[in-house]
Design an enzyme around this catalytic site. Structure first.
Site, PDB file in Angstrom:
ATOM      1  N   ARG A  72      -5.959  -7.520   1.647  1.00  0.00           N
ATOM      2  CA  ARG A  72      -5.012  -8.244   0.780  1.00  0.00           C
ATOM      3  C   ARG A  72      -4.695  -9.630   1.325  1.00  0.00           C
ATOM      4  O   ARG A  72      -4.596 -10.603   0.567  1.00  0.00           O
ATOM      5  CB  ARG A  72      -3.728  -7.423   0.626  1.00  0.00           C
ATOM      6  CG  ARG A  72      -3.919  -6.192  -0.287  1.00  0.00           C
ATOM      7  CD  ARG A  72      -2.867  -5.161   0.007  1.00  0.00           C
ATOM      8  NE  ARG A  72      -2.824  -4.063  -0.961  1.00  0.00           N
ATOM      9  CZ  ARG A  72      -3.623  -2.995  -0.923  1.00  0.00           C
ATOM     10  NH1 ARG A  72      -4.557  -2.890   0.006  1.00  0.00           N
ATOM     11  NH2 ARG A  72      -3.501  -2.036  -1.824  1.00  0.00           N
ATOM     12  N   LYS A 119     -13.108   9.977  -3.158  1.00  0.00           N
ATOM     13  CA  LYS A 119     -13.073   9.036  -2.042  1.00  0.00           C
ATOM     14  C   LYS A 119     -14.495   8.728  -1.571  1.00  0.00           C
ATOM     15  O   LYS A 119     -15.448   8.991  -2.300  1.00  0.00           O
ATOM     16  CB  LYS A 119     -12.195   9.603  -0.923  1.00  0.00           C
ATOM     17  CG  LYS A 119     -10.727   9.738  -1.332  1.00  0.00           C
ATOM     18  CD  LYS A 119     -10.110   8.378  -1.578  1.00  0.00           C
ATOM     19  CE  LYS A 119      -8.686   8.521  -2.060  1.00  0.00           C
ATOM     20  NZ  LYS A 119      -8.105   7.247  -2.474  1.00  0.00           N
ATOM     21  N   ASP A 146      -5.011   9.191   2.683  1.00  0.00           N
ATOM     22  CA  ASP A 146      -6.126   8.953   3.607  1.00  0.00           C
ATOM     23  C   ASP A 146      -6.037   9.821   4.852  1.00  0.00           C
ATOM     24  O   ASP A 146      -7.006   9.903   5.622  1.00  0.00           O
ATOM     25  CB  ASP A 146      -6.170   7.474   4.021  1.00  0.00           C
ATOM     26  CG  ASP A 146      -6.610   6.597   2.862  1.00  0.00           C
ATOM     27  OD1 ASP A 146      -7.204   7.123   1.897  1.00  0.00           O
ATOM     28  OD2 ASP A 146      -6.356   5.378   2.913  1.00  0.00           O
TER      29      ASP A 146
HETATM   30  C1  S3P Z   1      -5.978   1.855  -0.636  1.00  0.00           C
HETATM   31  C2  S3P Z   1      -5.527   2.764  -1.543  1.00  0.00           C
HETATM   32  C3  S3P Z   1      -5.933   4.174  -1.561  1.00  0.00           C
HETATM   33  C4  S3P Z   1      -6.579   4.574  -0.240  1.00  0.00           C
HETATM   34  C5  S3P Z   1      -7.574   3.566   0.233  1.00  0.00           C
HETATM   35  C6  S3P Z   1      -6.897   2.231   0.465  1.00  0.00           C
HETATM   36  C7  S3P Z   1      -5.536   0.461  -0.728  1.00  0.00           C
HETATM   37  O1  S3P Z   1      -6.907   4.372  -2.568  1.00  0.00           O
HETATM   38  O2  S3P Z   1      -7.181   5.836  -0.358  1.00  0.00           O
HETATM   39  O3  S3P Z   1      -8.164   3.981   1.454  1.00  0.00           O
HETATM   40  O4  S3P Z   1      -5.731  -0.320   0.218  1.00  0.00           O
HETATM   41  O5  S3P Z   1      -4.975   0.116  -1.778  1.00  0.00           O
HETATM   42  P1  S3P Z   1      -6.490   4.752  -4.088  1.00  0.00           P
HETATM   43  O6  S3P Z   1      -5.835   3.586  -4.699  1.00  0.00           O
HETATM   44  O7  S3P Z   1      -7.789   5.105  -4.757  1.00  0.00           O
HETATM   45  O8  S3P Z   1      -5.575   5.946  -3.941  1.00  0.00           O
END
Ligand code: S3P
Length: 433
Positions: A28, A343, A316
């Site tokens: 981000r 995932k 996660d």
């Molecule tokens: C993440 C959101 C999650 C997570 C991923 C990282 C993020 O995914 O599992 O490892 O950085 O926004 P999802 O939005 O699919 O739940």
């Protein structure tokens, strides 16, 4: 990174460790820094394959980024309208966060672009972002809503007005980033609150974004003022060492400078309920994120049943939680985890297969897993090319009665490049073969 790991137990340990920078925040900070005005320095960013792909992709979009030896980089941001048409296809590698967040940005550009990824990413569902982006006016081509995704100039840039049904920070962040390019007010509502790093970082960059519980409101086309960002360390990487310490008799660890964003630390609440001795020390806030040192001591764990809203705050960490459950007394049932099937691998299936290989009594349904705690035997488990599955089984090797071999562990480099060195810091006997 070697392609297989053998873990041959460990000695007890009393260590202070540092895990790498946060993956979600690094992605981000790079994207928001690229859209800001001015020079943005990002320190302690995660130098893993996933985040390096984000840097490469942004450079292909004309963003000027310089990296330095001290694990920092600078972005010379030229504002929201500064991205350029890339000469070739963009490659998101293994990263769902990169493809989904960047799609919000790419879908609102005047130029065409295509983004794809590795085989795992090419099998992951993208309809969750494609459908709401199309409602905003985006033009996106794909085959069966899977990468590659091809973006053309949008037909319109309408405000986002979306109630997100699945719990996904990636979907929410994609829509927030797309809304940056739209005149007027976008309203994004989450059914389940998820990690809010995008919102926090935009606020830190002085962007006016309003958060009222699960409702996010923002007007597009404001300026983002470049700021320096210090990335805190990644809770998800810390989680492997939290569980390792709880499981290894007479051991203790202090994990420094970890981001404890409240939508990320569901694992702590659950492990404490299971009997885990865990404390946050030295609490502070930096760059609009909460940070602490995490102290953990060996504890006798008992089983737990969990379901519902808490799942998104440990999404996660579920693979490593399954390892904790396999070593706890009694039967644990973890429900409402269907998202785990989408995932980097189908994590219910990958973990169930591996646990069974190691002699654990485990069963699953489409959206739950039951694990009866007992002993971990040695054996050979497949990581299914999934970094978190590989690291979870590596931790199980600390307390297994015989060595554990984990196959296809290269992907650990997507999130935790120095995982093996960190294992050695806590006296784990590990071989790369
Ligand atoms: C993440 C959101 C999650 C997570 C991923 C990282 C993020 O995914 O599992 O490892 O950085 O926004 P999802 O939005 O699919 O739940």
């Amino acid at each position: 990174m070697a392609s297989n790991l053998v873990i041959n137990g460990s000695e007890k340990f009393n260590a202070e460790i540092i895990v790498p920078g946060d993956k979600s925040i690094t992605h981000r900070a790079l994207m928001i820094g690229a859209l800001s005005n001015g020079i943005c320095k990002i320190s302690n960013y995660l130098q893993s394959d996933d985040c390096i792909n984000t840097i490469t992709v942004l450079k292909k979009l004309g963003v000027s980024i310089n990296t330095y030896e001290d694990n920092s980089l600078t972005i010379n941001g030229k504002g929201l309208k500064s991205l350029k048409k890339p000469k070739n296809n963009l490659d998101a590698g293994n990263s769902g966060t990169l493809i989904r967040l960047l799609s919000g940005i790419l879908s609102m550009q005047d130029f065409t672009s295509t983004i794809t990824g590795d085989l795992s990413l090419q099998s992951r569902p993208m309809s969750r972002i494609i459908e709401p982006l199309i409602k905003m006016g985006a033009v996106i081509q794909s085959s069966k809503n899977k990468p590659p995704l091809e973006f053309s100039k949008p037909l319109a840039r309408d405000c986002c007005n979306e109630k997100i049904q699945i719990a996904s920070a990636q979907v929410k962040s994609c829509l927030i980033l797309a809304s940056l390019f739209v005149d007027g007010e976008s309203i994004i509502i989450e059914n389940t609150k998820t990690r809010d790093h995008t919102e926090r970082l935009l606020q830190y960059f002085d962007y006016d974004i309003k958060i009222d519980d699960n409702i996010i409101k923002l007007h597009g086309n404001q300026s983002l003022f470049a700021k320096d960002v210090v990335v805190p360390n990644d809770f998800s990487s810390a989680s492997f060492f939290i569980v390792a310490t709880l499981l290894k008799k007479d051991s203790q660890v202090l994990i420094k400078d970890v981001c404890i964003n409240k939508y990320r630390i569901g694992l702590i609440n659950i492990l404490k309920k299971m009997g885990g001795k865990i404390e946050f020390q030295n609490l502070r806030t930096n760059c609009n994120e909460d940070i602490a040192d995490i102290s953990v001591s060996y504890s006798e764990l008992h089983s737990i049943d969990i379901s519902g809203q808490i799942i998104s705050s440990l999404i996660d960490e579920l693979p490593i939680l399954f390892i904790a459950c396999a070593c706890a007394s009694g039967k644990s049932v973890i429900s409402d985890i269907k998202e785990l099937r989408y995932k980097e691998s189908d994590r219910i299936q990958s973990m169930e297969k591996g646990l069974r290989e190691l002699g654990v009594d485990v069963s699953s349904t489409a959206s739950s897993i039951s694990i009866i705690g007992g002993n971990i035997n040695g054996g050979i488990v497949d990581s299914f090319d999934d970094h978190r599955v590989a690291m979870s089984f590596a931790i199980s090797g600390i307390i297994s009665s015989k060595p554990i071999t984990i196959l296809k562990t290269n992907n650990i480099a997507t999130s935790f490049p120095n995982f093996i060195d960190t294992l050695r810091k806590i006296n784990v006997e590990v071989y790369e073969i």
